[in-house]
Design a protein around this motif. Structure first.
Motif, PDB file in Angstrom:
ATOM      1  N   LYS A   1       0.750  -1.225  -0.039  1.00  0.00           N
ATOM      2  CA  LYS A   1      -0.177  -0.024   0.058  1.00  0.00           C
ATOM      3  C   LYS A   1       0.814   1.410   0.176  1.00  0.00           C
ATOM      4  O   LYS A   1       0.572   2.136  -0.601  1.00  0.00           O
ATOM      5  CB  LYS A   1      -0.912  -0.069   1.161  1.00  0.00           C
TER       6      LYS A   1
ATOM      7  N   ALA B   1       1.309   3.469   4.719  1.00  0.00           N
ATOM      8  CA  ALA B   1       1.355   4.041   3.542  1.00  0.00           C
ATOM      9  C   ALA B   1       1.013   5.678   3.702  1.00  0.00           C
ATOM     10  O   ALA B   1       1.801   6.337   3.005  1.00  0.00           O
ATOM     11  CB  ALA B   1       0.053   3.573   2.882  1.00  0.00           C
ATOM     12  N   GLN B   2       0.052   6.186   4.567  1.00  0.00           N
ATOM     13  CA  GLN B   2       0.276   7.428   4.938  1.00  0.00           C
ATOM     14  C   GLN B   2       1.157   8.138   5.516  1.00  0.00           C
ATOM     15  O   GLN B   2       1.819   9.262   5.191  1.00  0.00           O
ATOM     16  CB  GLN B   2      -1.305   7.779   5.546  1.00  0.00           C
TER      17      GLN B   2
ATOM     18  N   GLN C   1       2.131   1.751  -3.632  1.00  0.00           N
ATOM     19  CA  GLN C   1       1.528   2.186  -4.529  1.00  0.00           C
ATOM     20  C   GLN C   1       1.092   3.916  -4.196  1.00  0.00           C
ATOM     21  O   GLN C   1       1.107   4.468  -5.176  1.00  0.00           O
ATOM     22  CB  GLN C   1      -0.087   1.839  -4.300  1.00  0.00           C
ATOM     23  N   LEU C   2       1.050   4.098  -3.014  1.00  0.00           N
ATOM     24  CA  LEU C   2       0.906   5.648  -2.657  1.00  0.00           C
ATOM     25  C   LEU C   2       2.121   6.379  -3.057  1.00  0.00           C
ATOM     26  O   LEU C   2       1.955   7.413  -3.795  1.00  0.00           O
ATOM     27  CB  LEU C   2       0.629   5.764  -1.105  1.00  0.00           C
TER      28      LEU C   2
ATOM     29  N   GLU D   1       2.125   9.221  -6.236  1.00  0.00           N
ATOM     30  CA  GLU D   1       2.675  10.734  -5.879  1.00  0.00           C
ATOM     31  C   GLU D   1       4.143  11.014  -6.549  1.00  0.00           C
ATOM     32  O   GLU D   1       4.459  11.967  -6.482  1.00  0.00           O
ATOM     33  CB  GLU D   1       2.758  11.204  -4.543  1.00  0.00           C
TER      34      GLU D   1
ATOM     35  N   LEU E   1       4.152   8.466   2.943  1.00  0.00           N
ATOM     36  CA  LEU E   1       3.721   9.610   2.081  1.00  0.00           C
ATOM     37  C   LEU E   1       4.112  10.822   3.183  1.00  0.00           C
ATOM     38  O   LEU E   1       4.721  11.764   2.218  1.00  0.00           O
ATOM     39  CB  LEU E   1       2.181   9.621   1.479  1.00  0.00           C
TER      40      LEU E   1
END
Length: 308
Positions: A18, A171-172, A21-22, A26, A175
């Motif tokens: 995940k 994931a967050q 992917q993120l 971006e 990022l």
């Protein structure tokens, strides 16, 4: 305007997907390296890398790490993110750049160093865990901490459920870290407090085994959740047979039985615990296979005299 900083990600499998992917969406990723992954995961990441023009390399064993520095020098990333990468990076690789390597550890540091913090926080009945972002050095999980980003452990969370939640949370976090790196090279960090540190080795049978005479009902439920599905359940002895308990819940009913004996059964197999409470087994694994408590009961004529 300064060009966006590029990130090489070293990972170890599905837990990182995940985040990959993120970060790819971006446009932060410039290359992916995987250590010790299954053929299915390696093939999937290699195809993803080809489709997006990323660099890609597999590191199947510790010997292959000798090739990493040359590969990184060729890619020239601004930062290297590590997400469940299974191998310790040597000084020769880390010398690529000070504070260039950031690991995302799926547990709070320095309290939960080691390869399986998800198991340990559940077994220890913690109510909160974290994704810890920290700079890397030549020892596992000991580099300076950037931050611990907390996440609540909910009642009934198993190893599998918590792993999925942490993967999504990671994931967050990854990022947010990538965005933070765009605005400066001096990222605030602090040394780990060694007085609070503990390193947990990979669990063995002594860590996954239910001791009916010494563990409370709550401790047993926590261990069962911590072993599902990672260990296919918590190891136990019942009716003289070695089994694995996959799913159970607390049955807050008093008893006068010896710990580890069967009190009664309905659709669950209700076992006495040392604190005078019971656990209700729902699903277990025996020599005959994975089955419900009811199916297990049908195999045991010895249970005929026990209340149901």
């Amino acid at each position: 305007m300064e060009a966006q900083k590029k990130i090489l990600v070293l990972c170890g499998g599905k837990f990182a997907f995940k985040a990959l992917q993120l970060l790819a969406f971006e446009k932060f990723i410039c290359a992916i390296g995987i250590g010790k992954g299954s053929h299915t995961i390696i093939d999937a990441l290699e195809r993803e890398a080809e489709d997006n023009n990323f660099g890609f390399k597999s590191f199947p064993n510790t010997k292959s790490i000798s090739e990493m520095r040359t590969w990184i020098d060729r890619i020239q990333p601004d930062y290297i993110f590590c997400i469940s990468f299974p191998f310790l990076l040597p000084e020769s690789v880390l010398a690529y750049g000070e504070n260039k390597f950031i690991n995302f550890h799926p547990g709070p540091l320095p309290q939960y160093r080691g390869p399986m913090p998800i198991f340990e926080v559940l077994k220890n009945q913690e109510t909160e865990t974290a994704i810890c972002a920290h700079f890397m050095n030549s020892k596992f999980d000991e580099g300076n901490i950037i931050f611990n980003d907390p996440i609540v452990i909910e009642t009934g969370d198993t190893y599998g459920k918590l792993t999925v939640k942490l993967s999504e949370h990671l994931a967050q976090v990854a990022l947010n870290t990538a965005n933070m790196l765009q605005f400066g090279n001096n990222i605030p960090n602090e040394p780990q407090d060694e007085t609070r540190s503990y390193y947990y080795e990979k669990p063995d049978l002594s860590d996954t085994y239910i001791n009916w005479k010494r563990m409370t009902a709550e401790e047993i439920i926590s261990l069962i959740n911590a072993c599902n599905p990672w260990n296919n359940g918590a190891d136990a002895t019942l009716l003289g047979e070695q089994i694995k308990i996959i799913s159970a819940h607390l049955l807050n009913e008093p008893h006068e039985n010896q710990p580890g004996t069967i009190v009664s059964f309905t659709t669950t197999l209700n076992i006495a615990c040392e604190d005078k409470k019971q656990i209700a087994i729902e699903i277990l694994s025996a020599d005959q296979g994975i089955m419900t408590a009811s199916q297990f009961i049908e195999l045991k004529p010895v249970l005929a005299g026990i209340p149901n």
